[in-house]
Design an enzyme around this catalytic site. Structure first.
Site, PDB file in Angstrom:
ATOM      1  N   ASP A  94       0.831  -1.209   0.000  1.00 62.60           N
ATOM      2  CA  ASP A  94       0.000   0.000   0.000  1.00 62.60           C
ATOM      3  C   ASP A  94       0.864   1.257   0.000  1.00 62.60           C
ATOM      4  O   ASP A  94       0.542   2.241  -0.674  1.00 62.60           O
ATOM      5  CB  ASP A  94      -0.928  -0.002   1.214  1.00 62.60           C
ATOM      6  CG  ASP A  94      -1.936  -1.128   1.170  1.00 62.60           C
ATOM      7  OD1 ASP A  94      -2.707  -1.195   0.205  1.00 62.60           O
ATOM      8  OD2 ASP A  94      -1.942  -1.953   2.100  1.00 62.60           O
ATOM      9  N   ARG A  95       1.954   1.223   0.778  1.00 63.52           N
ATOM     10  CA  ARG A  95       2.865   2.374   0.807  1.00 63.52           C
ATOM     11  C   ARG A  95       3.479   2.619  -0.572  1.00 63.52           C
ATOM     12  O   ARG A  95       3.588   3.755  -1.047  1.00 63.52           O
ATOM     13  CB  ARG A  95       3.953   2.121   1.841  1.00 63.52           C
ATOM     14  CG  ARG A  95       5.106   3.106   1.874  1.00 63.52           C
ATOM     15  CD  ARG A  95       4.730   4.476   2.377  1.00 63.52           C
ATOM     16  NE  ARG A  95       4.058   5.291   1.357  1.00 63.52           N
ATOM     17  CZ  ARG A  95       3.831   6.578   1.449  1.00 63.52           C
ATOM     18  NH1 ARG A  95       4.149   7.238   2.540  1.00 63.52           N
ATOM     19  NH2 ARG A  95       3.251   7.237   0.483  1.00 63.52           N
TER      20      ARG A  95
END
Length: 473
Positions: A257-258
């Site tokens: 996600d990052r």
């Protein structure tokens, strides 16, 4: 003139995540399972909600389009998202999916999943939000949000980055970048080739899968994320390997996600795909090193935290960084010195120290402290400049300045697990060693490059001839 970050719309399935983090030091007497004690419970946004919060942490306005219902988990997530991101809801059928991890330090022992809710239908507000977006990230966790909004995403005019999930459908045609993990890319590629086998961790397999997915998905590019090895970017021809800047050990939950949030934001800003992927690899590496998803968690029972010392912004930031990583179960490493004229020996030591833990705090002697230790001619570089250079190093997470002759006071504030020193101290009794060992920490000696010293550099500079044949003064 600095341009404000482009607003980002995140579309996808939000989750609610809980962590029960404690210590496991023995097995249960009635079964071969670890006993976890001293647990702390925290809750955090998960799935697309985590991606949205991470994008917002980059300083850009973020709107999350996701499915939420009237259940307790949905209400909790709304509270966690308040003041972080804008929220556009589509109706949820069933209860919001949530997961609870039981961890001993950084090591997950067990995961419990609850809720199988799915997005029911699109809304006009959600469709309009996508149509008006300047940049879009689809964080698909296979629970229907991207499906019910697929038509709107197909006709979106903004650049789309799509983070797919094997439980979901492929990206819509024409996305700027798709970001599957190696395992996800392998699973999607198998669907295209009737069960073709291959090593999901191999670069050759990742390159072949990326090339196949670029063609099948009609994507402009596919970046296969490879964990600690970085990412492999393909436009359908010879791929580009983007390695991680440093080894980062820690909890990797949410690293994908990052990566996707960083890439989507930069592409929305107008960055080239290659530059966005490189920056996203660096962002994901730092995210893992700083404690991962638990760094954005909210404790269910707030803890009393000692106030950091008021002796400079960088020092207060260093204390907060160490406390955050320690609370997340990570290993805090500290190293110290004057670092006057930073040279290759310093850099090698700091890089080795960073690899020993999850964050590195550098303790730097103030100008007065250096002057007392080295003489009136030092430091050659003032503390503010030394701090700025150190903070620019990829391996350094924070810098603290101390005014005493030895760093015991600041070490007492940081309480590092490891106090790293160069190998040239091997036969030297360190006055700070008993203090570090008093809280269970250890002093660690690391190799030091021979022949490198600030004094030697300064002496050679002073003796170097000037253009007129004299000596420098």
């Amino acid at each position: 003139m600095t341009t404000a970050p482009t607003p980002l719309v995140v579309v996808g399935d939000a989750l609610l995540d809980h962590d029960l983090c404690g210590r496991a030091e023995r097995l249960a007497p009635d079964a071969p399972v670890p006993v976890v004690h001293g647990t702390r419970r925290s809750s955090r946004p998960g799935g697309a909600a985590l991606a949205a919060c991470l994008a917002a942490a980059d300083g850009r306005p973020v709107t999350l389009v996701t499915a939420l219902g009237s259940d307790a988990a949905s209400d909790t997530l709304r509270e966690l998202l308040a003041d972080r991101v804008g929220l556009v809801e589509v109706p949820l059928e069933g209860s919001l999916s949530s997961k609870t991890r039981v961890l001993a330090g950084d090591r997950p022992l067990l995961r419990l999943d609850d809720g199988e809710g799915r997005a029911r239908e699109a809304t006009q507000e959600a469709v309009s939000t996508i149509a008006a977006a300047d940049g879009i990230l689809v964080a698909d966790y296979g629970r229907g949000t991207a499906d019910v909004l697929r038509d709107a995403l197909t006709h979106a005019t903004a650049p789309v980055v799509w983070d797919p999930h094997v439980r979901g459908r492929p990206p819509v045609p024409g996305v700027r970048l798709a970001t599957p993990s190696a395992q996800e890319a392998r699973a999607f590629a198998r669907q295209l080739s009737d069960g073709d086998s291959g090593d999901a961790a191999g670069l050759r397999t990742a390159a072949r899968d990326a090339r196949a997915l670029v063609a099948a998905w009609r994507a402009q590019a596919v970046a296969v994320t490879l964990g600690e090895r970085g990412a492999l970017l393909s436009h359908g021809e010879t791929p580009l390997l983007v390695p991680t800047p440093a080894a980062a050990t820690g909890d990797p939950c949410g690293a994908g996600d990052r990566f996707a949030a960083a890439a989507a934001g930069l592409i929305a800003d107008g960055a080239l795909t290659e530059a966005a992927v490189q920056a996203a690899v660096h962002a994901a590496t730092r995210y893992v090193a700083e404690g991962g998803a638990r760094a954005v968690a909210v404790a269910d029972e707030p803890e009393t935290v000692a106030q950091p010392p008021a002796d400079g912004d960088t020092t207060a930031d260093a204390v907060r960084t160490a406390a955050r990583v320690r609370a997340a179960g990570g290993t805090v490493v500290a190293a110290g010195g004057c670092f006057d004229l930073l040279h290759a020996g310093h850099v090698a030591l700091l890089q080795a120290a960073r690899r020993a833990g999850d964050c590195l705090v550098v303790c730097v002697n103030s100008d007065d402290s250096v002057r007392r230790r080295k003489g009136d001619g030092r430091p050659l570089v003032p503390a503010a400049d030394r701090v700025r250079v150190l903070r620019a190093l990829e391996c350094v997470d924070a810098v603290a300045v101390f005014d005493e002759d030895t760093p015991e006071r600041i070490l007492g504030e940081l309480r590092p697990h490891i106090w790293a020193k160069g190998g040239d101290y091997a036969r030297t009794e360190l006055p700070e060693q008993p203090l570090v060992e008093s809280w269970g920490g250890q002093v660690l000696l690391l190799p030091y490059l021979d022949g490198r010293s600030t004094t030697g550099l300064a002496r050679r500079a002073a003796l170097a001839p000037t253009p007129t044949g004299g000596r420098t003064r």
